[in-house]
Design a protein around this motif. Structure first.
Motif, PDB file in Angstrom:
ATOM      1  N   THR A 246       0.853  -1.193   0.000  1.00  0.00           N
ATOM      2  CA  THR A 246       0.000   0.000   0.000  1.00  0.00           C
ATOM      3  C   THR A 246       0.889   1.244   0.000  1.00  0.00           C
ATOM      4  O   THR A 246       2.115   1.144   0.060  1.00  0.00           O
ATOM      5  CB  THR A 246      -0.923   0.049   1.227  1.00  0.00           C
ATOM      6  OG1 THR A 246      -0.134   0.319   2.396  1.00  0.00           O
ATOM      7  CG2 THR A 246      -1.684  -1.258   1.409  1.00  0.00           C
ATOM      8  N   TYR A 250       0.814  -1.548   6.163  1.00  0.00           N
ATOM      9  CA  TYR A 250       0.002  -2.741   5.919  1.00  0.00           C
ATOM     10  C   TYR A 250       0.624  -3.880   6.718  1.00  0.00           C
ATOM     11  O   TYR A 250       1.713  -3.735   7.293  1.00  0.00           O
ATOM     12  CB  TYR A 250      -0.056  -3.072   4.419  1.00  0.00           C
ATOM     13  CG  TYR A 250       1.270  -3.437   3.796  1.00  0.00           C
ATOM     14  CD1 TYR A 250       1.623  -4.772   3.564  1.00  0.00           C
ATOM     15  CD2 TYR A 250       2.191  -2.445   3.449  1.00  0.00           C
ATOM     16  CE1 TYR A 250       2.847  -5.092   3.002  1.00  0.00           C
ATOM     17  CE2 TYR A 250       3.414  -2.762   2.881  1.00  0.00           C
ATOM     18  CZ  TYR A 250       3.739  -4.094   2.661  1.00  0.00           C
ATOM     19  OH  TYR A 250       4.969  -4.421   2.110  1.00  0.00           O
ATOM     20  N   ILE A 462      -4.813  -5.348   5.108  1.00  0.00           N
ATOM     21  CA  ILE A 462      -5.217  -4.035   5.605  1.00  0.00           C
ATOM     22  C   ILE A 462      -5.006  -3.949   7.114  1.00  0.00           C
ATOM     23  O   ILE A 462      -5.276  -4.901   7.847  1.00  0.00           O
ATOM     24  CB  ILE A 462      -6.703  -3.776   5.259  1.00  0.00           C
ATOM     25  CG1 ILE A 462      -6.837  -3.454   3.776  1.00  0.00           C
ATOM     26  CG2 ILE A 462      -7.282  -2.650   6.091  1.00  0.00           C
ATOM     27  CD1 ILE A 462      -6.272  -2.110   3.372  1.00  0.00           C
TER      28      ILE A 462
END
Length: 533
Positions: A246, A250, A462
């Motif tokens: 990302t 992350y 995430i």
């Protein structure tokens, strides 16, 4: 919380309304003791007649004040409580918040993204600025207590690492509420050029090249813009996510990483630099604000961009309603190899950090808790998601159905603008956003197609909504403020060729010298604390 389960709380709601009316009549003489703080101010004083309410959410341009919203007007009729809203100017919310907290001159309620405050919300509880709500919810918020009892995972999200509940939160009810943003393309251009929705980076290159070279808008001019990036050169976790990373932090198997210093980030930047050099990316993306973006879409120039189901797909389809060929669709977050599952999608958490906290300056804490709790009962749920029954919605076979004033506004308002006249469900606030809202707001075939495409990623990497401790916060903020400024500056330089990617190693080393390893340590500790909540 489902619609049917809300009906089970009818008796609780009626009891709650009776309690509110009693409080407003000045009949309440009970005294509460806050078990969590030595000094939280007067918990019950004069009957609650007015609430001073500071709110930093971005409200639609059509609203001057939340009191313009029909739901808040109706709430005042029901409870007799007038809300005096204070909306900071755009871009000034954080500065005004910090000054307000430092001065100690606090409103009764502060609504904002609490997970982003320096030190996290626990700091403001310990500094005696906002009220720890756990016992108040247990004793005076039966509707919200029922919600948390039914959804223990939501309780984990809205609590601090120390277990404190600090606000009445904005919660998204179901999966349909969680996916609303991703890559958008002109479907009619794809069909005209006999192309399929791209899935891989190579397919994206093919599509963008065709958009540039084959005159899909049919005006005989080479004025098509294949892809628009954000002004910071980024597209969320799309494209960069194809490399498994990302633009920020992350996790992989519980270990925190920072994307921009990874070797894969150089591959991502090289890709965008090549596309920019080929003219596949808008050459003026750094200067393209929302108004200019709107013009490029509606003038049939823009082939693809990152957008939302409502404010992008729905709104643009309505704005171009006189063009039968104009059609938008969504694409999945790209992958490198055909058939791979994307590492990321936009599927967000049920909680996004927004909530209404009660300050210690509030002289009517218990009554304010009861007032906020109303929104989580059946009637409040309907009021702030659907508006006024018979005016903005009606119940059809048990389903709250928006009327034409929302879906086909006679004054030409878009659905998002029409909703803003009645409810806050279109953005956020201390409510549960109903799945029936999302189902109707995304009922257009183009929106449905997009959601199906955007849902395809796993999102296993995430980070959840973690927060540094009070001791870590200042150090972390100092590190990341400098890094974010430097990163944003360099990303655009790399993409536009103002800086050679041969210097990527220097870029990564500079970020390391600025303290990223310490920031990763802080995020790692925060992740472990979150997992242990």
């Amino acid at each position: 919380m489902r619609w049917n389960s809300l009906k089970k709380s009818s008796a609780i709601v009626l009891l709650l309304l009776l309690v509110i009316v009693t409080a407003l009549s000045g009949c309440s003489d009970s005294k509460e003791t806050n078990k969590d703080s030595q000094n939280q101010g007067n918990e019950e004083g004069a009957p609650l007649k007015e609430v001073t309410y500071w709110v930093s959410n971005n409200r639609p341009d059509t609203l001057k004040d939340y009191n313009d919203i029909a739901a808040y007007k109706k709430l005042e009729e029901i409870t007799g409580v007038h809300v005096k809203f204070d909306h900071p100017a755009s871009g000034e919310a954080d500065q005004q918040f910090n000054l307000m907290m430092a001065s100690g001159e606090l409103p009764d309620v502060i609504e904002r993204i609490w997970t982003s405050v320096p030190g996290g919300p626990e700091k403001y509880i310990k500094d005696n600025k906002i009220v720890k709500l756990n016992d108040y919810i247990e004793e005076h918020a039966p509707n919200f207590k029922m919600v948390l009892d039914e959804h223990p995972e939501w309780k984990k999200m809205i609590s601090t690492d120390d277990g404190s509940i600090y606000s009445f939160p904005f919660l998204r009810e179901a999966d349909v509420n969680l996916t609303f943003y991703g890559p958008v393309l002109r479907k009619d251009w794809l069909e005209k050029l006999n192309l399929k929705v791209p899935e891989t980076l190579d397919e994206w290159h093919t599509v963008l090249k065709a958009f540039k070279d084959k005159d899909p808008n049919g005006n005989g001019e080479a004025d098509e813009i294949p892809l628009l990036l954000g002004t910071d050169g980024l597209t969320g976790n799309a494209f960069v996510g194809a490399f498994g990373i990302t633009n920020g932090f992350y996790q992989v198997d519980g270990k925190v990483n920072y994307g921009p210093i990874q070797p894969e980030y150089k591959e991502f930047l090289q890709l965008f630099h090549n596309w920019y050099k080929e003219g596949l990316i808008d050459q003026e993306y750094v200067a393209t604000d929302d108004a200019l973006k709107d013009a490029k879409v509606t003038n049939n120039q823009l082939g693809s961009f990152m957008g939302y189901t409502g404010s992008s797909i729905l709104r643009y389809m309505q704005l171009k309603g006189d063009d039968p060929d104009f059609f938008l669709t969504g694409a999945p977050y790209p992958v490198v190899n055909k058939g791979d599952v994307p590492y990321f999608n936009l599927g967000e958490n049920n909680y996004n950090g927004v909530g209404a906290a009660i300050t210690t300056s509030n002289k009517n804490i218990v009554e304010t808790v009861k007032w906020l709790d109303y929104k989580y009962g059946e009637e409040g749920f309907k009021l702030f998601n659907f508006g006024i029954e018979g005016e903005s919605y009606e119940i059809v076979d048990g389903y709250p159905t928006y009327k034409e004033v929302i879906t086909n506004n006679p004054d030409g308002k878009s659905m998002s603008e029409a909703l803003a006249m009645y409810v806050v469900a279109g953005w956020s606030g201390p409510i549960i956003q109903a799945k029936e809202y999302a189902e109707q707001y995304t009922s257009m075939p183009a929106q449905q197609e997009a959601i199906e495409q955007w849902k395809k990623g796993s999102n296993e990497r995430i980070m959840p909504m973690v927060t540094p401790t009070q001791d870590e916060s200042s150090e972390y903020a100092s590190i990341m403020n400098d890094i974010n400024t430097y990163r944003s500056e360099m990303i655009n330089k790399f993409i536009m060729g103002e800086e050679s990617l041969d210097k990527f190693g220097e870029f990564a080393d500079t970020i390391k010298a600025m303290g990223i390893d310490r920031a990763i340590e802080i995020q790692q500790s925060a992740l472990e604390r979150y997992n242990n909540r």
